[in-house]
Design a protein around this motif. Structure first.
Motif, mmCIF file in Angstrom:
data_model
loop_
_atom_site.group_PDB
_atom_site.id
_atom_site.type_symbol
_atom_site.label_atom_id
_atom_site.label_comp_id
_atom_site.label_asym_id
_atom_site.label_seq_id
_atom_site.Cartn_x
_atom_site.Cartn_y
_atom_site.Cartn_z
ATOM 1 N N LEU A 21 0.747 -1.459 0.224
ATOM 2 C CA LEU A 21 -0.039 0.297 0.640
ATOM 3 C C LEU A 21 1.114 1.247 -0.323
ATOM 4 C CD1 LEU A 21 -2.870 0.956 0.087
ATOM 5 C CD2 LEU A 21 -2.526 1.091 2.867
ATOM 6 N N TYR A 22 1.605 1.233 1.054
ATOM 7 C CA TYR A 22 2.855 2.573 0.703
ATOM 8 C C TYR A 22 3.310 2.747 -0.771
ATOM 9 C CZ TYR A 22 6.343 5.728 2.695
ATOM 10 O OH TYR A 22 6.703 6.923 2.444
ATOM 11 N N LEU A 23 4.163 1.783 -0.977
ATOM 12 C CA LEU A 23 5.078 1.922 -2.316
ATOM 13 C C LEU A 23 3.865 2.592 -3.145
ATOM 14 C CD1 LEU A 23 7.624 -0.834 -2.022
ATOM 15 C CD2 LEU A 23 7.513 1.957 -1.768
ATOM 16 N N GLY A 24 2.690 2.097 -3.293
ATOM 17 C CA GLY A 24 2.198 1.531 -4.263
ATOM 18 C C GLY A 24 1.529 3.393 -4.553
ATOM 19 N N LYS A 25 0.967 3.858 -3.036
ATOM 20 C CA LYS A 25 0.636 5.077 -2.970
ATOM 21 C C LYS A 25 1.731 6.277 -3.075
ATOM 22 C CE LYS A 25 -2.810 5.277 0.986
ATOM 23 N NZ LYS A 25 -3.236 5.513 1.432
ATOM 24 N N THR A 102 16.375 -4.343 8.163
ATOM 25 C CA THR A 102 15.971 -4.844 9.499
ATOM 26 C C THR A 102 14.314 -4.317 9.933
ATOM 27 O OG1 THR A 102 17.055 -3.333 11.258
ATOM 28 C CG2 THR A 102 17.663 -5.507 10.295
ATOM 29 N N LYS A 103 13.747 -5.700 10.386
ATOM 30 C CA LYS A 103 11.923 -5.209 11.042
ATOM 31 C C LYS A 103 12.496 -4.762 12.117
ATOM 32 C CE LYS A 103 10.130 -8.729 7.913
ATOM 33 N NZ LYS A 103 9.953 -9.666 8.093
ATOM 34 N N PRO A 104 12.038 -3.941 12.483
ATOM 35 C CA PRO A 104 10.540 -3.078 12.103
ATOM 36 C C PRO A 104 11.534 -2.015 11.131
ATOM 37 C CG PRO A 104 10.561 -2.082 14.665
ATOM 38 C CD PRO A 104 11.473 -4.135 14.373
ATOM 39 N N PHE A 105 10.679 -1.681 10.140
ATOM 40 C CA PHE A 105 11.573 -0.507 9.584
ATOM 41 C C PHE A 105 11.195 0.334 9.776
ATOM 42 C CE2 PHE A 105 9.833 -4.180 6.386
ATOM 43 C CZ PHE A 105 9.466 -2.518 5.417
ATOM 44 N N ASP A 106 11.559 1.581 8.333
ATOM 45 C CA ASP A 106 10.249 3.156 9.033
ATOM 46 C C ASP A 106 10.217 2.951 7.280
ATOM 47 O OD1 ASP A 106 9.368 5.491 9.794
ATOM 48 O OD2 ASP A 106 10.622 6.390 8.150
ATOM 49 N N PHE A 107 9.274 3.132 6.967
ATOM 50 C CA PHE A 107 8.417 3.286 5.452
ATOM 51 C C PHE A 107 9.206 4.258 4.406
ATOM 52 C CE2 PHE A 107 4.531 0.842 7.304
ATOM 53 C CZ PHE A 107 4.561 -0.549 6.434
ATOM 54 N N ALA A 108 9.854 5.425 5.491
ATOM 55 C CA ALA A 108 10.052 6.472 4.423
ATOM 56 C C ALA A 108 12.198 6.326 4.093
ATOM 57 C CB ALA A 108 10.455 7.555 5.894
ATOM 58 N N GLU A 109 12.525 5.641 5.349
ATOM 59 C CA GLU A 109 14.158 4.629 5.493
ATOM 60 C C GLU A 109 14.093 3.677 3.752
ATOM 61 O OE1 GLU A 109 17.308 2.035 7.432
ATOM 62 O OE2 GLU A 109 15.988 2.311 8.872
ATOM 63 N N LEU A 110 13.309 2.786 4.143
ATOM 64 C CA LEU A 110 12.773 1.722 3.203
ATOM 65 C C LEU A 110 12.595 2.582 1.815
ATOM 66 C CD1 LEU A 110 12.235 -1.468 2.397
ATOM 67 C CD2 LEU A 110 10.125 -0.897 2.249
ATOM 68 N N GLU A 111 11.793 3.690 1.571
ATOM 69 C CA GLU A 111 11.669 4.274 0.260
ATOM 70 C C GLU A 111 12.794 4.535 -0.424
ATOM 71 O OE1 GLU A 111 9.281 7.368 -1.897
ATOM 72 O OE2 GLU A 111 9.118 7.687 0.031
ATOM 73 N N ALA A 112 13.568 5.307 0.740
ATOM 74 C CA ALA A 112 15.429 5.926 0.448
ATOM 75 C C ALA A 112 15.853 5.049 0.054
ATOM 76 C CB ALA A 112 15.283 6.668 1.539
ATOM 77 N N ARG A 113 15.471 3.863 0.414
ATOM 78 C CA ARG A 113 16.496 2.521 0.242
ATOM 79 C C ARG A 113 16.007 1.837 -1.275
ATOM 80 N NH1 ARG A 113 20.047 -0.217 3.778
ATOM 81 N NH2 ARG A 113 19.813 0.691 6.534
ATOM 82 N N VAL A 114 14.775 1.746 -1.613
ATOM 83 C CA VAL A 114 14.634 1.464 -2.687
ATOM 84 C C VAL A 114 15.192 2.177 -3.985
ATOM 85 C CG1 VAL A 114 12.362 0.977 -4.416
ATOM 86 C CG2 VAL A 114 12.758 0.139 -1.649
ATOM 87 N N ARG A 115 15.481 4.371 -3.913
ATOM 88 C CA ARG A 115 15.056 5.295 -4.608
ATOM 89 C C ARG A 115 16.785 5.203 -5.239
ATOM 90 N NH1 ARG A 115 12.547 9.003 -1.491
ATOM 91 N NH2 ARG A 115 14.269 9.686 -0.794
ATOM 92 N N ALA A 116 17.366 4.746 -4.006
ATOM 93 C CA ALA A 116 19.181 4.640 -3.933
ATOM 94 C C ALA A 116 19.317 3.342 -4.684
ATOM 95 C CB ALA A 116 19.546 5.251 -2.631
ATOM 96 N N ASN A 117 19.439 2.358 -4.481
ATOM 97 C CA ASN A 117 19.020 1.151 -5.806
ATOM 98 C C ASN A 117 18.551 1.088 -6.748
ATOM 99 O OD1 ASN A 117 20.977 -0.902 -3.474
ATOM 100 N ND2 ASN A 117 19.368 0.009 -2.310
ATOM 101 N N LEU A 118 17.293 1.728 -6.800
ATOM 102 C CA LEU A 118 17.063 2.264 -8.090
ATOM 103 C C LEU A 118 17.376 2.698 -8.836
ATOM 104 C CD1 LEU A 118 13.144 2.348 -8.278
ATOM 105 C CD2 LEU A 118 14.209 0.250 -9.194
ATOM 106 N N ARG A 119 18.515 4.198 -8.737
ATOM 107 C CA ARG A 119 19.562 5.038 -9.342
ATOM 108 C C ARG A 119 20.686 4.469 -9.666
ATOM 109 N NH1 ARG A 119 18.821 8.411 -5.340
ATOM 110 N NH2 ARG A 119 20.552 8.131 -4.742
#
Length: 231
Positions: A21-25, A102-119
């Protein structure tokens, strides 16, 4: 907004649904799976740009899934785990993972890691200007990304290839472990030094004639690493 495809492999229904849900938004197209079989089928069918992969799963475990997925794609793989043990982090890198959260993770940190790895998953266009780089026994084809040692193709994972290209495109420039991590992974993380050390070690085993006495990727004691082209 973005439209990259992300596969999340997580057997915890709450985490899977909330992350989807979070990443979809945020504009990502997310494909959820709760087991390795479905995950591999989604990789074959959808060619995701990035994969979030839990380590502890029913049936096929995360490390095994990673190895099988690496036969199909070089998309970044971010391991998700409740374990904070550095042994698991190193194991994840060794089987082809790119990052670890690692869990539990912050969604903002998860998205930052997603963006960095995609980039960083795509080799920059300026590195493609030359068709082929040759350094004695080592050849790098920048169109097919085929790496050969003594004319024999070898397999590099995405982060290994990016690290190698960064070094060879800056010959004799010394990079600290922190600089390499920032350039390739792009965000601060616990254990970043080990991440660089693991990838340097793996690269040496694959491209050096004698990994214990490297001639291409050299250690500059007290400072970092450099690529030293053969004379």
């Amino acid at each position: 907004m973005t439209n990259e495809r992300i596969l999340i492999v997580e057997d915890d229904q709450d985490i899977r649904e909330l992350t989807t849900l979070y990443l979809g938004k945020k504009g990502y197209e997310v494909f959820p799976a709760d087991n390795g079989f479905d995950a591999i089928n989604i990789v074959k069918r959808e060619s995701p740009h990035l994969i979030l992969l839990d380590i502890v799963l029913p049936g096929m475990k995360g490390f095994e899934i990673c190895e099988k997925v690496r036969e199909l794609t070089q998309a970044p793989i971010l391991f998700i785990s409740s374990k904070r043990d550095s042994v698991d982090k190193i194991k994840g890198l060794e089987v082809g993972g790119d990052d670890y959260i690692t869990k539990p993770f912050d969604f903002a940190e998860l998205e930052a890691r997603v963006r960095a790895n995609l980039r960083r998953s795509l080799i920059s266009s300026d590195q493609k200007e030359k068709k082929k780089l040759s350094y004695g026994h080592l050849t790098i084809d920048l169109e097919s990304y085929e790496i050969k040692v003594n004319d024999q193709p070898i397999r590099l994972y995405a982060k290994e290839l990016q690290l190698l290209l960064l070094l060879v495109n800056n010959p004799n420039q010394v990079f600290s472990a922190e600089q390499l991590y920032d350039q390739i992974w792009g965000i601060d993380s616990y254990g970043e030094l080990k991440t660089v050390l693991v990838h340097i070690s793996k690269l040496r085993r694959k491209i050096e004639v004698n990994p214990s006495r490297p001639k291409l990727i050299k250690t500059v004691r007290g400072f970092g690493y450099k690529f030293s082209p053969p004379e």
